[in-house]
Write a protein that holds these residues in place. Structure first.
Motif, PDB file in Angstrom:
ATOM      1  N   GLU A  45      30.899  40.260  27.073  1.00 19.35           N
ATOM      2  CA  GLU A  45      30.903  39.673  28.194  1.00 19.35           C
ATOM      3  C   GLU A  45      31.804  40.601  29.343  1.00 19.35           C
ATOM      4  O   GLU A  45      32.977  40.905  28.728  1.00 19.35           O
ATOM      5  N   PHE A  46      31.586  40.806  30.481  1.00 23.27           N
ATOM      6  CA  PHE A  46      32.530  41.470  31.368  1.00 23.27           C
ATOM      7  C   PHE A  46      33.170  40.532  32.358  1.00 23.27           C
ATOM      8  O   PHE A  46      32.420  39.721  32.884  1.00 23.27           O
ATOM      9  N   GLU A  47      34.440  40.229  32.446  1.00 26.26           N
ATOM     10  CA  GLU A  47      35.244  39.379  33.400  1.00 26.26           C
ATOM     11  C   GLU A  47      36.194  40.248  33.884  1.00 26.26           C
ATOM     12  O   GLU A  47      36.957  41.010  33.680  1.00 26.26           O
ATOM     13  N   PHE A  48      35.845  40.210  35.415  1.00 29.05           N
ATOM     14  CA  PHE A  48      36.529  40.969  36.341  1.00 29.05           C
ATOM     15  C   PHE A  48      37.967  40.898  36.383  1.00 29.05           C
ATOM     16  O   PHE A  48      38.604  41.853  36.529  1.00 29.05           O
ATOM     17  N   THR A  49      38.640  39.773  36.111  1.00 27.88           N
ATOM     18  CA  THR A  49      40.086  39.617  36.368  1.00 27.88           C
ATOM     19  C   THR A  49      40.629  40.033  35.125  1.00 27.88           C
ATOM     20  O   THR A  49      41.748  40.576  35.023  1.00 27.88           O
ATOM     21  N   ALA A  50      39.909  40.003  33.722  1.00 31.26           N
ATOM     22  CA  ALA A  50      40.576  40.232  32.589  1.00 31.26           C
ATOM     23  C   ALA A  50      40.664  41.925  32.549  1.00 31.26           C
ATOM     24  O   ALA A  50      41.403  42.346  32.055  1.00 31.26           O
ATOM     25  N   TYR A  51      39.506  42.375  33.130  1.00 28.43           N
ATOM     26  CA  TYR A  51      39.332  43.677  33.091  1.00 28.43           C
ATOM     27  C   TYR A  51      40.352  44.699  33.593  1.00 28.43           C
ATOM     28  O   TYR A  51      40.681  45.668  33.240  1.00 28.43           O
ATOM     29  N   GLU A  52      41.135  44.189  34.852  1.00 31.31           N
ATOM     30  CA  GLU A  52      42.123  44.812  35.317  1.00 31.31           C
ATOM     31  C   GLU A  52      43.264  45.139  34.452  1.00 31.31           C
ATOM     32  O   GLU A  52      43.843  46.271  34.086  1.00 31.31           O
ATOM     33  N   ALA A  53      43.580  44.216  33.470  1.00 25.71           N
ATOM     34  CA  ALA A  53      44.564  44.488  32.549  1.00 25.71           C
ATOM     35  C   ALA A  53      44.287  45.240  31.389  1.00 25.71           C
ATOM     36  O   ALA A  53      44.930  46.219  31.254  1.00 25.71           O
ATOM     37  N   ARG A  54      43.036  45.552  30.865  1.00 23.40           N
ATOM     38  CA  ARG A  54      42.401  46.207  30.197  1.00 23.40           C
ATOM     39  C   ARG A  54      42.355  47.653  30.577  1.00 23.40           C
ATOM     40  O   ARG A  54      42.647  48.716  29.845  1.00 23.40           O
ATOM     41  N   LEU A  55      42.168  47.943  31.953  1.00 21.86           N
ATOM     42  CA  LEU A  55      42.091  49.181  32.540  1.00 21.86           C
ATOM     43  C   LEU A  55      43.089  49.892  32.744  1.00 21.86           C
ATOM     44  O   LEU A  55      43.570  50.841  32.430  1.00 21.86           O
ATOM     45  N   ARG A  56      44.421  48.978  33.029  1.00 21.14           N
ATOM     46  CA  ARG A  56      45.836  49.632  33.245  1.00 21.14           C
ATOM     47  C   ARG A  56      46.235  49.595  31.678  1.00 21.14           C
ATOM     48  O   ARG A  56      47.196  50.732  31.624  1.00 21.14           O
ATOM     49  N   GLY A  57      45.711  48.956  30.942  1.00 24.31           N
ATOM     50  CA  GLY A  57      46.327  49.476  29.149  1.00 24.31           C
ATOM     51  C   GLY A  57      45.680  50.820  28.893  1.00 24.31           C
ATOM     52  O   GLY A  57      46.457  51.478  28.228  1.00 24.31           O
ATOM     53  N   ALA A  58      44.432  50.827  29.476  1.00 16.93           N
ATOM     54  CA  ALA A  58      43.756  52.180  29.085  1.00 16.93           C
ATOM     55  C   ALA A  58      44.385  53.371  29.608  1.00 16.93           C
ATOM     56  O   ALA A  58      44.889  54.239  29.125  1.00 16.93           O
ATOM     57  N   ILE A  59      44.837  53.109  30.899  1.00 16.17           N
ATOM     58  CA  ILE A  59      45.654  54.283  31.678  1.00 16.17           C
ATOM     59  C   ILE A  59      46.925  54.530  31.020  1.00 16.17           C
ATOM     60  O   ILE A  59      47.238  55.675  30.632  1.00 16.17           O
ATOM     61  N   ALA A  60      47.526  53.538  30.590  1.00 15.42           N
ATOM     62  CA  ALA A  60      48.837  53.676  29.965  1.00 15.42           C
ATOM     63  C   ALA A  60      48.711  54.477  28.539  1.00 15.42           C
ATOM     64  O   ALA A  60      49.541  55.379  28.066  1.00 15.42           O
ATOM     65  N   LYS A  61      47.732  54.333  27.812  1.00 13.51           N
ATOM     66  CA  LYS A  61      47.327  54.751  26.522  1.00 13.51           C
ATOM     67  C   LYS A  61      46.980  56.360  26.570  1.00 13.51           C
ATOM     68  O   LYS A  61      47.649  57.494  26.031  1.00 13.51           O
ATOM     69  N   TRP A  62      46.373  56.699  27.731  1.00 15.40           N
ATOM     70  CA  TRP A  62      46.060  58.007  28.136  1.00 15.40           C
ATOM     71  C   TRP A  62      47.150  58.866  28.780  1.00 15.40           C
ATOM     72  O   TRP A  62      47.230  59.904  28.637  1.00 15.40           O
ATOM     73  N   GLU A  63      47.939  58.072  29.471  1.00 13.16           N
ATOM     74  CA  GLU A  63      49.063  58.718  30.073  1.00 13.16           C
ATOM     75  C   GLU A  63      50.048  59.222  28.729  1.00 13.16           C
ATOM     76  O   GLU A  63      50.642  60.418  28.891  1.00 13.16           O
TER      77      GLU A  63
END
Length: 102
Positions: A45-63
């Motif tokens: 399931e997609f939860e808009f508010t929780a996805y922001e933290a996952r998105l920022r975590g993904a950005i940190a991993k890729w950086e």
């Protein structure tokens, strides 16, 4: 827009320095995979508010992966940079107020 780019540049630099200081044990390929797992919004399931933290975590991993990649790893670098561009776009469009996007 200039302020946003300056902020993004500062964050990238800070994460790169912090990642080197911590000495991550994951390889760049593993970091890219971890970022892609966090970025995957199609599993479960997609939860808009929780996805922001996952998105920022993904950005940190890729950086972190980009900062630790040797120069000859062109395919991995391209994969990470494409992922970063998509994630930054999503972050800006969905989560940042208009004044922070400029």
């Amino acid at each position: 827009m200039t302020r946003f780019l300056a902020t993004v540049g500062a964050v990238v630099l800070a994460i790169g320095v912090a990642g080197e200081a911590l000495g991550s044990s994951a390889t760049p390929a593993e970091l890219i995979g971890q970022g892609e797992a966090l970025y995957n919004r199609w599993q479960g399931e997609f939860e808009f508010t929780a996805y922001e933290a996952r998105l920022r975590g993904a950005i940190a991993k890729w950086e972190e992966a980009v900062a630790s990649l040797p120069g000859d790893e062109v395919e991995l670098r391209a994969r990470a940079l494409v992922n970063l561009s998509r994630a930054y776009f999503e972050l800006a469009e969905a989560y940042l107020p208009d004044r922070e996007r400029r």
